[in-house]
Design an enzyme around this catalytic site. Sequence first.
Site, PDB file in Angstrom:
ATOM      1  N   GLY A  23       0.812  -1.222   0.000  1.00 41.12           N
ATOM      2  CA  GLY A  23       0.000   0.000   0.000  1.00 41.12           C
ATOM      3  C   GLY A  23       0.840   1.265   0.000  1.00 41.12           C
ATOM      4  O   GLY A  23       0.522   2.229  -0.704  1.00 41.12           O
ATOM      5  N   THR A  24       1.898   1.275   0.776  1.00 42.71           N
ATOM      6  CA  THR A  24       2.728   2.478   0.883  1.00 42.71           C
ATOM      7  C   THR A  24       3.329   2.841  -0.464  1.00 42.71           C
ATOM      8  O   THR A  24       3.281   3.994  -0.902  1.00 42.71           O
ATOM      9  CB  THR A  24       3.845   2.241   1.930  1.00 42.71           C
ATOM     10  OG1 THR A  24       3.216   1.924   3.175  1.00 42.71           O
ATOM     11  CG2 THR A  24       4.731   3.456   2.083  1.00 42.71           C
ATOM     12  N   ASN A  55      -8.637   3.369   8.061  1.00 40.47           N
ATOM     13  CA  ASN A  55      -8.016   2.239   8.749  1.00 40.47           C
ATOM     14  C   ASN A  55      -8.213   2.265  10.258  1.00 40.47           C
ATOM     15  O   ASN A  55      -8.141   1.255  10.917  1.00 40.47           O
ATOM     16  CB  ASN A  55      -6.519   2.173   8.430  1.00 40.47           C
ATOM     17  CG  ASN A  55      -5.824   3.499   8.574  1.00 40.47           C
ATOM     18  OD1 ASN A  55      -6.239   4.492   7.982  1.00 40.47           O
ATOM     19  ND2 ASN A  55      -4.763   3.537   9.357  1.00 40.47           N
ATOM     20  N   GLN A  92      -7.720  -0.815   3.069  1.00 43.33           N
ATOM     21  CA  GLN A  92      -8.578  -1.495   4.057  1.00 43.33           C
ATOM     22  C   GLN A  92      -9.867  -2.034   3.433  1.00 43.33           C
ATOM     23  O   GLN A  92     -10.607  -2.761   4.092  1.00 43.33           O
ATOM     24  CB  GLN A  92      -8.936  -0.539   5.203  1.00 43.33           C
ATOM     25  CG  GLN A  92      -7.755  -0.111   6.041  1.00 43.33           C
ATOM     26  CD  GLN A  92      -7.182  -1.245   6.904  1.00 43.33           C
ATOM     27  OE1 GLN A  92      -7.853  -2.246   7.192  1.00 43.33           O
ATOM     28  NE2 GLN A  92      -5.941  -1.093   7.317  1.00 43.33           N
ATOM     29  N   SER A  95      -3.252  -3.634  -0.775  1.00 37.92           N
ATOM     30  CA  SER A  95      -2.138  -4.329  -0.144  1.00 37.92           C
ATOM     31  C   SER A  95      -2.544  -5.749   0.241  1.00 37.92           C
ATOM     32  O   SER A  95      -3.572  -5.949   0.904  1.00 37.92           O
ATOM     33  CB  SER A  95      -1.732  -3.540   1.103  1.00 37.92           C
ATOM     34  OG  SER A  95      -0.667  -4.173   1.744  1.00 37.92           O
ATOM     35  N   GLY A  96      -1.733  -6.731  -0.165  1.00 36.95           N
ATOM     36  CA  GLY A  96      -2.067  -8.148   0.029  1.00 36.95           C
ATOM     37  C   GLY A  96      -2.305  -8.564   1.460  1.00 36.95           C
ATOM     38  O   GLY A  96      -3.221  -9.347   1.750  1.00 36.95           O
ATOM     39  N   HIS A  97      -1.498  -8.035   2.387  1.00 37.52           N
ATOM     40  CA  HIS A  97      -1.588  -8.561   3.767  1.00 37.52           C
ATOM     41  C   HIS A  97      -2.804  -8.072   4.541  1.00 37.52           C
ATOM     42  O   HIS A  97      -3.013  -8.471   5.686  1.00 37.52           O
ATOM     43  CB  HIS A  97      -0.293  -8.274   4.534  1.00 37.52           C
ATOM     44  CG  HIS A  97      -0.069  -6.841   4.935  1.00 37.52           C
ATOM     45  ND1 HIS A  97      -0.153  -6.447   6.245  1.00 37.52           N
ATOM     46  CD2 HIS A  97       0.247  -5.737   4.226  1.00 37.52           C
ATOM     47  CE1 HIS A  97       0.117  -5.141   6.319  1.00 37.52           C
ATOM     48  NE2 HIS A  97       0.363  -4.698   5.096  1.00 37.52           N
ATOM     49  N   THR A 141      12.726  -7.431 -10.933  1.00 39.96           N
ATOM     50  CA  THR A 141      12.191  -8.797 -10.978  1.00 39.96           C
ATOM     51  C   THR A 141      11.016  -8.915 -10.017  1.00 39.96           C
ATOM     52  O   THR A 141      11.092  -8.481  -8.870  1.00 39.96           O
ATOM     53  CB  THR A 141      13.304  -9.808 -10.629  1.00 39.96           C
ATOM     54  OG1 THR A 141      14.347  -9.627 -11.573  1.00 39.96           O
ATOM     55  CG2 THR A 141      12.791 -11.236 -10.686  1.00 39.96           C
ATOM     56  N   CYS A 187       1.232   2.036  12.539  1.00 44.68           N
ATOM     57  CA  CYS A 187       2.390   2.884  12.260  1.00 44.68           C
ATOM     58  C   CYS A 187       2.560   3.945  13.332  1.00 44.68           C
ATOM     59  O   CYS A 187       3.645   4.446  13.558  1.00 44.68           O
ATOM     60  CB  CYS A 187       2.216   3.568  10.913  1.00 44.68           C
ATOM     61  SG  CYS A 187       1.754   2.418   9.644  1.00 44.68           S
TER      62      CYS A 187
HETATM   63  N1  PLP Z   1      -3.072   2.749   3.560  1.00 48.12           N
HETATM   64  C1  PLP Z   1      -3.874   2.311   4.546  1.00 48.12           C
HETATM   65  C2  PLP Z   1      -5.268   2.854   4.659  1.00 48.12           C
HETATM   66  C3  PLP Z   1      -3.405   1.362   5.458  1.00 48.12           C
HETATM   67  O1  PLP Z   1      -4.202   0.937   6.429  1.00 48.12           O
HETATM   68  C4  PLP Z   1      -2.082   0.873   5.318  1.00 48.12           C
HETATM   69  C5  PLP Z   1      -1.528  -0.082   6.288  1.00 48.12           C
HETATM   70  O2  PLP Z   1      -1.850  -0.059   7.467  1.00 48.12           O
HETATM   71  C6  PLP Z   1      -1.288   1.352   4.255  1.00 48.12           C
HETATM   72  C7  PLP Z   1      -1.824   2.287   3.399  1.00 48.12           C
HETATM   73  C8  PLP Z   1       0.101   0.857   4.034  1.00 48.12           C
HETATM   74  O3  PLP Z   1       0.072  -0.424   3.479  1.00 48.12           O
HETATM   75  P1  PLP Z   1       1.372  -1.370   3.488  1.00 48.12           P
HETATM   76  O4  PLP Z   1       1.512  -1.864   4.886  1.00 48.12           O
HETATM   77  O5  PLP Z   1       1.040  -2.464   2.529  1.00 48.12           O
HETATM   78  O6  PLP Z   1       2.516  -0.548   3.032  1.00 48.12           O
END
Ligand code: PLP
Length: 377
Positions: free
Chosen positions: A69-70, A150, A178, A198-200, A236, A324
Amino acid sequence: MIYMDNAATTRMSRTAAEVMQPYFTEAYGNPSAIYQTGRRSKEAIRKSRAVISRMLGAKQDEIFFTSGGTESDNWALTAALEAGIEKGKHMITSRIEHPAVLRTCEYLARTRGAEITYLEPDHSGMIHPEAAAAAIRSDTVLLSVMTANNEVGTIQPVAELGRLAHENGILFHTDAVQAFGHIPLDVNEMEIDLLSASGHKFSGPKGCGFLFIRKGTGLGALMRGGAQEFNRRAGTENVPGIVGMGAAAEEADAAMGQRAQYETELRDYMIRRMMEELPGTRLNGHPEHRLPNNINLQFPGLSAETALIRLDLQGICASAGSACASGSLDPSHVLLAMGCSAKAARQSVRFTISHETTQEEADCVVEAMKQIAGIQN
Ligand code: PLP
């Protein structure tokens, strides 16, 4: 352990973990290679891209795999500013975005002369399209509002925001980290140009995500080098990650309605019990336009930090604000923007459930909170 921090990350689906396995030790060929094992990796990537693009109503070559996501948020904002440079440098976002968006906006303001307008949410964490409309200028190039928050789980009026952006010739980005895999999303119906995921966050692996980039938006490459990801994100590919994320996305899609219904019922049950049995408890975020898995509560008189430590001693994982921001004593920027006092923000705890959370676990957490608050049965 009782895990109620699924907004921070999710447990990987067993299927996703299993389908990834061969790509570490057997089918480890580079997807750019022409021999068989390379072609197998390439085909696996294509399959994941097909699943994800289908879920969003996108074309396959509009999905770009990233490290999460970042990275997707950084890419979307930076490249949108560059693409719109002829028109101007004004961008609109909200006060309640994830740091991946907020810090990128600050960086672009500092280094590229971007001018940023931050929209204020209402008390429920909702960003109103009228506020966005009032912020639009002739030099606005991007509107970026997250699909769902989030911290408090509020779901934004994304389709209205998308329409507004397009009526004004502006690109629309949404951070759907989210939301993707949890609620239905269609990039055409919602008029989305750029979407981060984001996959996780949906039972896939960590360190793997994607950015949807609508064709014709003129967004440039993130990384230069090889021809991977249609020449726009060189390097890659993370083949096992992409395979696992694709499998998790497919499962999430097939079970979405059922999971959402189950989680919503459990969410509301837990909220109801907490509010009835812990006097003074208040719900943060919107009561209805809310992610099925999000419970964010204010417990007057209780320090969230102390509560989290005591929950942890009982094997319960929850959080205050976003992952975070944890470790810092600053109250949540989201709750402050919604009009909470710093004190109320420091008394707020987020529990995020999943389709695997049981009612017994929910009951256990309510009882633990009652014990922490000193309430006798
Ligand atoms: N954006 C939102 C709304 C999130 O909740 C998060 C992760 O908590 C991110 C971005 C960042 O995602 P990643 O952990 O995959 O970098």
